[in-house]
Scaffold this motif. Structure first.
Motif, short mmCIF file in Angstrom:
data_model
loop_
_atom_site.label_atom_id
_atom_site.label_comp_id
_atom_site.label_asym_id
_atom_site.label_seq_id
_atom_site.Cartn_x
_atom_site.Cartn_y
_atom_site.Cartn_z
N ALA A 14 43.03 66.91 26.34
CA ALA A 14 43.55 68.00 26.98
C ALA A 14 43.72 67.82 28.56
O ALA A 14 44.78 68.07 29.09
N PHE A 15 42.89 66.97 29.13
CA PHE A 15 42.95 66.68 30.53
C PHE A 15 43.64 65.42 30.90
O PHE A 15 43.77 65.13 32.08
N THR A 16 44.33 64.90 29.87
CA THR A 16 45.37 63.97 30.30
C THR A 16 46.46 64.09 29.56
O THR A 16 47.32 63.23 29.74
N SER A 17 46.73 65.72 29.50
CA SER A 17 47.97 65.90 29.10
C SER A 17 48.46 67.36 29.66
O SER A 17 48.85 67.31 30.74
N THR A 18 48.10 68.58 29.01
CA THR A 18 48.20 69.73 29.38
C THR A 18 47.43 70.43 30.73
O THR A 18 47.91 71.08 31.40
N ARG A 19 46.16 69.50 30.92
CA ARG A 19 45.50 70.10 31.98
C ARG A 19 45.25 68.92 33.06
O ARG A 19 43.99 69.03 33.62
N ARG A 20 46.20 68.22 33.31
CA ARG A 20 45.76 67.05 34.39
C ARG A 20 45.57 67.23 35.73
O ARG A 20 44.77 66.51 36.44
N ALA A 21 45.94 68.47 36.20
CA ALA A 21 45.86 68.70 37.69
C ALA A 21 44.99 70.00 37.91
O ALA A 21 45.03 70.53 39.05
N GLU A 22 44.22 70.49 36.99
CA GLU A 22 43.12 71.47 37.22
C GLU A 22 42.14 71.14 38.19
O GLU A 22 41.07 70.44 37.78
N ALA A 23 42.44 71.52 39.54
CA ALA A 23 41.38 71.27 40.71
C ALA A 23 39.98 72.02 40.45
O ALA A 23 39.10 71.28 41.19
N GLY A 24 39.99 72.85 39.63
CA GLY A 24 38.63 73.39 39.56
C GLY A 24 37.76 72.90 38.29
O GLY A 24 36.54 73.43 38.02
N SER A 25 38.34 72.15 37.48
CA SER A 25 37.89 71.89 36.04
C SER A 25 37.16 70.67 36.11
O SER A 25 37.62 69.55 36.46
N LEU A 26 35.77 70.58 35.87
CA LEU A 26 35.18 69.45 35.50
C LEU A 26 34.74 69.46 34.05
O LEU A 26 34.50 70.29 33.45
N VAL A 27 34.61 67.86 33.44
CA VAL A 27 34.37 67.64 32.14
C VAL A 27 33.14 66.81 31.95
O VAL A 27 33.06 66.01 32.67
N ALA A 28 32.29 67.38 31.44
CA ALA A 28 31.08 66.37 31.19
C ALA A 28 31.19 65.40 30.21
O ALA A 28 32.09 65.47 29.26
N PHE A 29 30.72 64.33 30.85
CA PHE A 29 30.61 62.81 29.64
C PHE A 29 29.47 62.14 29.87
O PHE A 29 28.38 62.73 30.64
N SER A 30 29.27 61.38 29.04
CA SER A 30 27.98 60.63 28.99
C SER A 30 28.56 59.21 28.49
O SER A 30 29.50 58.93 28.27
N GLU A 31 27.34 58.40 28.59
CA GLU A 31 27.56 56.90 28.09
C GLU A 31 28.27 56.83 26.76
O GLU A 31 29.09 55.69 26.46
N GLY A 32 28.11 57.83 25.92
CA GLY A 32 28.69 57.77 24.62
C GLY A 32 30.24 58.11 24.77
O GLY A 32 30.93 57.37 24.23
N SER A 33 30.66 58.70 25.77
CA SER A 33 32.05 58.92 26.13
C SER A 33 32.93 57.73 26.52
O SER A 33 33.58 57.20 26.09
N LEU A 34 31.97 56.99 27.20
CA LEU A 34 32.54 55.48 27.79
C LEU A 34 32.52 54.54 26.57
O LEU A 34 33.67 53.77 26.55
#
Length: 319
Positions: free
Chosen positions: A75-95
């Motif tokens: 979503a954040f690499t397609s339709t939500r690419r420029a949302e200045a207020g949105s942070l997405v949680a990630f972890s080592e598992g994501s990487l």
């Protein structure tokens, strides 16, 4: 000071403050089901940002589960690419999953990495009724009857929790393809299944497991995959190394943003988290949530992710 000079200075200040203005609708996205490590990350972000006056409103929470982070990443690499207020949680598992192509046709360069908020470690949880009281007990049981033990974790086959389980199978001298592994969307689901008696082992993380135990779950930790014993309540849990198994698995917890977020907004978040994590009260927040300090922001974090991706790509085979 002349009036003309005054207005020049005022204009410069306004431009400067505008570039660091709080983005509208600040939100932290939890890219999985509730009650897991991603939720912990967003909760830590909320508490950290509350230590500053940077935001014009509290950080909100949004759930966008699916694919253990894959749906949110897409979503954040397609339709939500420029949302200045949105942070997405990630972890080592994501990487880990990114490096193995589990997020589709994307890699780590497709988003902007903002901050690591803390460091967790992998852990092995069993119920209080379990006959195993050490990692040696569990490995011995796996060696004797691998298909009688149902091991669970968040993610998919060849994901990081599966890898942890496979490492125990290897230590037991058992072909990892013979082990029984159940994949869940989050560590919270894994712990729920453990307490319900549906699985016998949960390959989870130390912080989220201990939080569930504190909340009343009848479970205990057999081992933590840290290089040395942790401090506080988790100090009573031995490491895997202490028990004869050389398994160390650190887990970073942080947030990223879409790739088209402006440099000014990216700088706002990076600097705001840097300020928050430098506050004396932040160390107390980490301690209360069983996390270790590991502050990384902006370009420093981007380099960390790049190095991690390069290493993970070279280690594509699970074992």
């Amino acid at each position: 000071m002349s009036i003309r000079y005054f207005f020049i200075v005022l204009a410069a200040l306004l431009c400067s403050s505008g570039s660091m203005a709080s983005p509208a609708n600040p939100t932290c996205v939890i890219p999985s089901e509730r009650d897991g490590g991603f939720q912990l990350t967003c909760e830590i972000a909320q508490k950290a940002l509350a230590l500053t006056t940077a935001l014009n409103q509290p950080l909100a929470i949004e759930h966008l589960p699916g694919g253990v982070g894959a749906i949110a990443f897409n979503a954040f690499t397609s339709t939500r690419r420029a949302e200045a207020g949105s942070l997405v949680a990630f972890s080592e598992g994501s990487l880990f999953n990114l490096a193995r192509g589990k997020f589709g046709a994307h890699d780590w360069t497709d988003v902007r990495w903002v901050a690591v908020l803390g460091l967790d470690y992998g852990a092995v949880a069993v119920s209080n009724q379990s006959p195993w009281h050490s990692l040696q007990d569990l490995v011995a049981a796996i060696a004797q009857a691998p298909q009688s033990i149902v091991i669970a974790g968040a993610g998919t086959i060849n994901g990081r929790d599966w890898m942890r389980a496979a490492s125990l199978a290897k230590a037991a001298g058992v072909d990892f393809r013979k082990m029984r592994f159940v994949a869940f969307e989050s560590g919270g689901d894994c712990m729920t299944a453990l307490i319900g008696g549906h699985v016998q082992v949960c390959m989870n993380d130390a912080a989220t497991s201990q939080a569930r135990i504190d909340a009343g779950d009848q479970a205990r930790l057999l081992a933590i995959y840290s290089d040395k014993r942790l401090e506080g309540k988790l100090g009573s849990v031995p490491t895997a190394r202490e028990q004869g198994f050389d398994i160390v698995w650190p887990v970073v917890r942080g947030v990223y943003m879409g790739p088209d977020v402006s440099d000014a907004d990216y700088a706002f978040w990076s600097e705001t988290f840097k300020t928050a994590m430098s506050q004396p009260a932040y160390s107390k927040i980490l301690t209360q949530n069983y996390l270790q300090p590991f502050p990384l922001v902006g370009e420093e974090l981007t380099k960390f992710v790049s190095d991690h991706a390069a290493k993970a790509t070279k280690e594509r085979e699970p074992l």
